[in-house]
Design a protein around this motif. Structure first.
Motif, PDB file in Angstrom:
ATOM      1  N   GLU A 146       0.873  -1.177   0.000  1.00 43.33           N
ATOM      2  CA  GLU A 146       0.000   0.000   0.000  1.00 43.33           C
ATOM      3  C   GLU A 146       0.909   1.226   0.000  1.00 43.33           C
ATOM      4  O   GLU A 146       2.101   1.118   0.301  1.00 43.33           O
ATOM      5  CB  GLU A 146      -0.892   0.001   1.241  1.00 43.33           C
ATOM      6  CG  GLU A 146      -1.855  -1.176   1.264  1.00 43.33           C
ATOM      7  CD  GLU A 146      -2.756  -1.177   2.495  1.00 43.33           C
ATOM      8  OE1 GLU A 146      -2.738  -0.188   3.273  1.00 43.33           O
ATOM      9  OE2 GLU A 146      -3.469  -2.178   2.668  1.00 43.33           O
ATOM     10  N   PRO A 147       0.330   2.404  -0.321  1.00 45.22           N
ATOM     11  CA  PRO A 147       1.201   3.591  -0.382  1.00 45.22           C
ATOM     12  C   PRO A 147       2.062   3.773   0.870  1.00 45.22           C
ATOM     13  O   PRO A 147       3.222   4.154   0.761  1.00 45.22           O
ATOM     14  CB  PRO A 147       0.198   4.733  -0.563  1.00 45.22           C
ATOM     15  CG  PRO A 147      -0.933   4.096  -1.307  1.00 45.22           C
ATOM     16  CD  PRO A 147      -1.041   2.695  -0.767  1.00 45.22           C
ATOM     17  N   ASN A 148       1.510   3.496   2.033  1.00 50.54           N
ATOM     18  CA  ASN A 148       2.321   3.677   3.242  1.00 50.54           C
ATOM     19  C   ASN A 148       2.752   2.366   3.885  1.00 50.54           C
ATOM     20  O   ASN A 148       3.190   2.336   5.030  1.00 50.54           O
ATOM     21  CB  ASN A 148       1.574   4.552   4.247  1.00 50.54           C
ATOM     22  CG  ASN A 148       1.523   5.986   3.756  1.00 50.54           C
ATOM     23  OD1 ASN A 148       2.542   6.572   3.388  1.00 50.54           O
ATOM     24  ND2 ASN A 148       0.325   6.534   3.668  1.00 50.54           N
ATOM     25  N   ALA A 149       2.587   1.291   3.149  1.00 49.39           N
ATOM     26  CA  ALA A 149       3.020  -0.013   3.666  1.00 49.39           C
ATOM     27  C   ALA A 149       3.779  -0.719   2.555  1.00 49.39           C
ATOM     28  O   ALA A 149       3.228  -1.473   1.777  1.00 49.39           O
ATOM     29  CB  ALA A 149       1.812  -0.838   4.107  1.00 49.39           C
ATOM     30  N   GLY A 150       5.057  -0.382   2.450  1.00 51.25           N
ATOM     31  CA  GLY A 150       5.919  -1.007   1.447  1.00 51.25           C
ATOM     32  C   GLY A 150       6.812  -2.002   2.151  1.00 51.25           C
ATOM     33  O   GLY A 150       6.408  -3.131   2.428  1.00 51.25           O
ATOM     34  N   SER A 151       8.037  -1.563   2.481  1.00 53.49           N
ATOM     35  CA  SER A 151       8.922  -2.419   3.271  1.00 53.49           C
ATOM     36  C   SER A 151       8.251  -2.789   4.592  1.00 53.49           C
ATOM     37  O   SER A 151       8.349  -3.915   5.064  1.00 53.49           O
ATOM     38  CB  SER A 151      10.240  -1.689   3.545  1.00 53.49           C
ATOM     39  OG  SER A 151      11.001  -1.632   2.359  1.00 53.49           O
ATOM     40  N   ASP A 152       7.555  -1.814   5.148  1.00 50.70           N
ATOM     41  CA  ASP A 152       6.830  -2.039   6.413  1.00 50.70           C
ATOM     42  C   ASP A 152       5.426  -2.544   6.080  1.00 50.70           C
ATOM     43  O   ASP A 152       4.423  -1.886   6.345  1.00 50.70           O
ATOM     44  CB  ASP A 152       6.776  -0.716   7.173  1.00 50.70           C
ATOM     45  CG  ASP A 152       6.146  -0.861   8.550  1.00 50.70           C
ATOM     46  OD1 ASP A 152       5.900  -2.008   8.982  1.00 50.70           O
ATOM     47  OD2 ASP A 152       5.892   0.182   9.176  1.00 50.70           O
ATOM     48  N   SER A 172       2.125  -2.662   8.326  1.00 54.49           N
ATOM     49  CA  SER A 172       1.331  -1.491   8.718  1.00 54.49           C
ATOM     50  C   SER A 172       0.218  -1.198   7.707  1.00 54.49           C
ATOM     51  O   SER A 172      -0.327  -0.102   7.685  1.00 54.49           O
ATOM     52  CB  SER A 172       2.229  -0.276   8.944  1.00 54.49           C
ATOM     53  OG  SER A 172       2.983  -0.007   7.805  1.00 54.49           O
ATOM     54  N   ARG A 199       9.643  10.174   3.789  1.00 55.35           N
ATOM     55  CA  ARG A 199       8.979   8.867   3.777  1.00 55.35           C
ATOM     56  C   ARG A 199       9.200   8.133   5.095  1.00 55.35           C
ATOM     57  O   ARG A 199      10.338   8.020   5.569  1.00 55.35           O
ATOM     58  CB  ARG A 199       9.555   8.058   2.616  1.00 55.35           C
ATOM     59  CG  ARG A 199       9.238   6.594   2.613  1.00 55.35           C
ATOM     60  CD  ARG A 199       7.939   6.311   1.941  1.00 55.35           C
ATOM     61  NE  ARG A 199       7.695   4.886   1.798  1.00 55.35           N
ATOM     62  CZ  ARG A 199       6.512   4.383   1.482  1.00 55.35           C
ATOM     63  NH1 ARG A 199       5.486   5.193   1.269  1.00 55.35           N
ATOM     64  NH2 ARG A 199       6.340   3.091   1.356  1.00 55.35           N
ATOM     65  N   GLN A 232       8.664   4.572   7.323  1.00 59.26           N
ATOM     66  CA  GLN A 232       8.357   3.145   7.416  1.00 59.26           C
ATOM     67  C   GLN A 232       8.848   2.686   8.780  1.00 59.26           C
ATOM     68  O   GLN A 232       9.834   3.214   9.299  1.00 59.26           O
ATOM     69  CB  GLN A 232       9.047   2.351   6.304  1.00 59.26           C
ATOM     70  CG  GLN A 232       8.468   2.599   4.918  1.00 59.26           C
ATOM     71  CD  GLN A 232       7.135   1.903   4.678  1.00 59.26           C
ATOM     72  OE1 GLN A 232       7.062   0.772   4.253  1.00 59.26           O
ATOM     73  NE2 GLN A 232       6.052   2.609   4.968  1.00 59.26           N
ATOM     74  N   PHE A 233       8.176   1.703   9.355  1.00 59.78           N
ATOM     75  CA  PHE A 233       8.519   1.190  10.682  1.00 59.78           C
ATOM     76  C   PHE A 233       8.586   2.332  11.710  1.00 59.78           C
ATOM     77  O   PHE A 233       9.453   2.353  12.582  1.00 59.78           O
ATOM     78  CB  PHE A 233       9.867   0.448  10.658  1.00 59.78           C
ATOM     79  CG  PHE A 233       9.915  -0.681   9.660  1.00 59.78           C
ATOM     80  CD1 PHE A 233       9.270  -1.888   9.923  1.00 59.78           C
ATOM     81  CD2 PHE A 233      10.603  -0.538   8.456  1.00 59.78           C
ATOM     82  CE1 PHE A 233       9.319  -2.923   8.998  1.00 59.78           C
ATOM     83  CE2 PHE A 233      10.653  -1.572   7.541  1.00 59.78           C
ATOM     84  CZ  PHE A 233      10.005  -2.769   7.809  1.00 59.78           C
TER      85      PHE A 233
END
Lengths: 392, 393
Positions: free
Chosen positions: A130-136, A139, B274, B276-277
């Motif tokens: 998803e746009p804000n759930a790539g590597s993570d 989430s 950006r 993440q985590f």
């Protein structure tokens, strides 16, 4: 470790080679040789031909239409297909969701979905990022709320390969937001034709349409389409991702790409005579060959290690190195072609210009910047090796 | 400037100056200002959609006098040293300017000057400087990588003048040029000829390159040209091609420097935003180290620019080899930096929409245009006369 070049394997290799030579339609072969993304029709038609032979899903158990081949035999099979310029079938059904369905799915799900995957008639895509759930990835926020015998899905997926072809999407959705990120995720199978599903193309730097955004707006999904248990989706997702990484090891294609490289070099001359006599270039090819040999032997070793499925760390190692090989090989095409590497080619476009053999290669060069990003970036893979391989 | 340095009688390389002079700094600032003000993403997008060229912008460059960067004053230009052109191109690389200052003016212009018949082509040079004319150097041929000596295009001299037959492949900017500067084999020798794009017997198959520039494959069928179409005769042709390729290599370096600077800036911005985590990407040590390595690569590349300018302005025996070596080095660095930049952007980095992918494509093109990086390394290997940037006696 077992012998891997036995007479039995050699005989098998010849059998597969003859099959490809006899059964792969010339037009599909030529298009694959060009090197662009394989079209839906070519994937479908070739999978159907393999299916008639019983070979469309060699890695599946025989009970579900697979074969009893050893992992090594299956790799030899894939290599022979690639060397014969057969198109790679769509991986999303055969390699990704198929094994999830026969491992964790209900009887009804198996009967409903496995046949269409096996014969190539049904296309799947993967709703993970998803746009804000790539590597993570954990989430992710696309939500599925239970309403009686249905789920109502809202949210957005991105980088969805082949969504424009797909009949079905397997999706990671959030069914519970209260606990840890991983604990509230479920896996749903969603019909792409359901009202409220919208596909929007993303054009990549090779100017092709391969990936998409997929939007879900109050999409109603029968509760029967849940894989396994609610909120246990992360487990299935990891099972699938590890399969994806092994499938991305890129051995058969690397051999195909190496042949492409040799053909290109053979067809061109440089400033001081044929490129095939250029010692600098030859030394670069030699280095790549050795890297490929190490990659190939590593994969055989993993595959024949008592036929166990590879550990997460090993899968990550060959994913990283496979990606690097893909990028290095295609960079060398670029270098071999020199200024002739520069025309932009798109599939099906006028091929009356440019160097023969350059078209698909350059398209591949551009899109292959993504191979160290998709399916878990190199950075994520290194963390997996450190954590699960080295216990750091 | 090429001419000036060749005529100044000093052997070897021009003076090595670190940093820019007052005038040059002012010039750089004015280029930056203009591009920031007038060459935005939207204008570029429109130009891309219109075949990779904005005529109004080109006219603006002419009015500012910037198209005369490589021509000496007696010929109407303002070229003082290589620095002006390199400054201009570096900023063009930063802003991803599509319009082919290098391909349509500097590279063929250098060939014209070194071809020894610049006086005969004064009107053409005036037109180039005024933005009314554009050239394309047609040298590459099918099945041949980087081979400068023509083989598939021939020119025969008879009482009518020249008759040209043959093919060229992947000629950058050809669709924008009113005149093609074509290398052709004439008996045992090579010549450079000026061929009007609309001369009878000239045909083009047009397309765009991966970085959005117009290019074409050319065919010449009994194209008849007057005697004075000659831009470089047999005795000057190799020198003219060397001059053109030296400028191509140097220009590619300057553009690549600008491009990698911008790519690093974009990547710092992206990884600083950006999350993440639960944290910014630039908060992860593995990302920081990658960014630090990119910055180091950029620093090392920028440091070579004065050396490049000194070789361009000089006339040392191994000048071409030195330029080729610097090019191999800078463009090789740029390739690593933009590849890392894409990697750190993740999926968005390979989309057409993302600015960073345009930098990646531009650097890929710069790497291969005017002789590839690897080929340049080979040229350096064979032609260098020892190692000593300071040339101490």
């Amino acid at each position: 470790m077992d012998a891997i070049d036995t007479p039995r394997i050699q005989a098998f290799r010849r059998e597969v080679r003859d099959f490809v030579a006899g059964q792969l339609p010339e037009a599909i072969k030529q298009r694959t040789r060009q090197g662009f993304h394989v079209s839906k029709e070519d994937m479908r038609d070739w999978t159907a031909i393999l299916h008639r032979q019983g070979w469309s899903a060699p890695h599946w158990p025989t009970a579900y239409g697979g074969t009893d081949w050893s992992p090594l035999q299956r790799m030899v099979f894939d290599i022979e297909l690639a060397l014969g310029w057969a198109p790679a079938p769509s991986p999303f059904g055969l390699h990704l969701i198929g094994p999830v369905i026969y491992t964790f799915g209900t009887e009804q799900q198996k009967q409903r979905y496995l046949p269409g995957i096996l014969d190539g008639s049904q296309f799947w895509c993967q709703g993970y990022s998803e746009p804000n759930a790539g590597s993570d990835l954990a989430s992710l926020r696309t939500s599925a709320r239970r309403h009686g015998d249905r789920y109502i899905v809202n949210g957005q997926k991105i980088w969805t390969s082949q969504a424009q072809y797909a009949d079905m999407i397997f999706c990671l959705v959030r069914t519970d937001g209260s606990g840890s990120k991983q604990s509230g995720i479920s896996m749903l199978l969603i019909d792409m034709n359901t009202p409220g599903v919208t596909v929007r193309p993303i054009i990549t730097q090779d100017m092709s349409h391969y990936v998409n955004e997929v939007f879900f707006e109050d999409v109603e999904v029968p509760a029967d389409n849940l894989i396994g248990e609610e909120n246990a989706g992360w487990r299935y997702a990891k099972f699938l991702l590890e399969n994806e990484r092994t499938a991305s090891a890129y051995l058969p294609q690397a051999k195909q790409d190496m042949n492409r490289l040799r053909e290109m070099i053979g067809a061109l001359e440089g400033e001081h005579g044929p490129l095939s006599e250029d010692p600098v270039l030859d030394s670069q090819c030699a280095e790549l060959e050795l890297e490929l040999a190490a990659h190939e032997m590593t994969i055989y070793r993993i595959l024949t290690d008592n036929a166990r499925s590879p550990s997460a760390a090993a899968a990550s190692m060959i994913k990283i190195r496979g990606a690097r090989l893909q990028q290095r090989l295609s960079s060398l095409w670029n270098e071999v072609l020199g200024v002739h590497a520069l025309p932009l080619f798109t599939p099906g476009a006028d091929s009356s210009y440019g160097e023969p053999g350059a078209a698909g290669a350059m398209s591949q060069f551009l899109i292959r910047r993504a191979v160290s990003i998709y399916g878990g970036t190199n950075e994520i893979q290194h963390s997996i090796i450190a954590k699960r391989g080295l216990h750091l | 400037m090429t001419v000036r340095s060749m005529d100044n009688g000093m052997p070897g390389r021009a003076e090595l100056r670190l940093g820019l002079g007052e005038d040059e700094l002012q010039f750089k600032a004015s280029v930056e200002r203009l591009l920031a003000r007038d060459y935005g993403v939207e204008r570029r997008r429109v130009a891309l959609a219109n075949g990779g060229f904005d005529p109004d912008f080109w006219q603006q460059l002419a009015e500012l006098g910037w198209l005369g960067a490589c021509f000496p004053e007696p010929l109407g230009g303002y070229g003082q040293s290589a620095n002006e052109a390199l400054i201009l191109l570096e900023q063009f690389g930063r802003a991803l300017v599509l319009e082919p200052l290098l391909g349509a003016v500097l590279v063929p212009g250098a060939a014209l000057l070194a071809g020894g018949r610049a006086d005969a082509h004064g009107a053409l040079i005036d037109g180039l400087i005024a933005g009314e004319r554009r050239l394309a150097l047609a040298w590459s041929e099918q099945g041949r990588r980087g081979a400068r000596r023509p083989r598939l295009t021939s020119a025969v001299r008879d009482q009518r003048g020249w008759c040209v037959n043959g093919v060229k492949q992947t000629v950058l900017n050809a669709p924008l040029a009113d005149t093609l500067l074509v290398s052709a084999i004439a008996g045992e020798d090579s010549v450079l000829l000026l061929v009007p794009h609309d001369a009878p017997g000239v045909s083009l198959i047009e397309y765009t390159t991966i970085d959005g520039q117009p290019a074409a494959d050319l065919r010449f069928t009994n194209v008849v040209l007057p005697d004075d179409a000659l831009a470089a005769g047999p005795e000057r042709c190799e020198r003219a091609m060397d001059a053109a390729m030296n400028w191509g290599a140097a220009g590619a370096c300057a553009e690549a420097l600008g491009a990698m600077d911008a790519a690093l800036e974009l990547t710092l911005e992206y990884t600083g935003t950006r999350q993440q985590f639960g944290q910014k990407l630039s908060g992860f040590q593995v990302i920081q180290h990658r960014l630090a390595a990119m910055a180091t690569e950029l620093e090392y590349s920028q440091a070579l620019l004065p050396l490049l300018a000194a070789h361009l302005d000089g006339n040392g025996a191994d000048r071409s080899a030195q330029i080729a070596g610097i090019r191999a080095r800078i463009v090789g660095s740029a390739r690593c930096v933009v590849a890392d930049a894409v990697q750190l952007h993740g999926g968005i980095g390979v989309t057409d929409e993302a600015a960073i992918s345009h930098y990646f494509r531009r650097v890929t093109a710069l790497e291969q245009a005017w002789g590839s990086a690897r080929q340049n390394l080979e040229r350096y290997r064979q032609g260098r006369q020892g190692y000593d940037p300071l040339r101490l006696q």
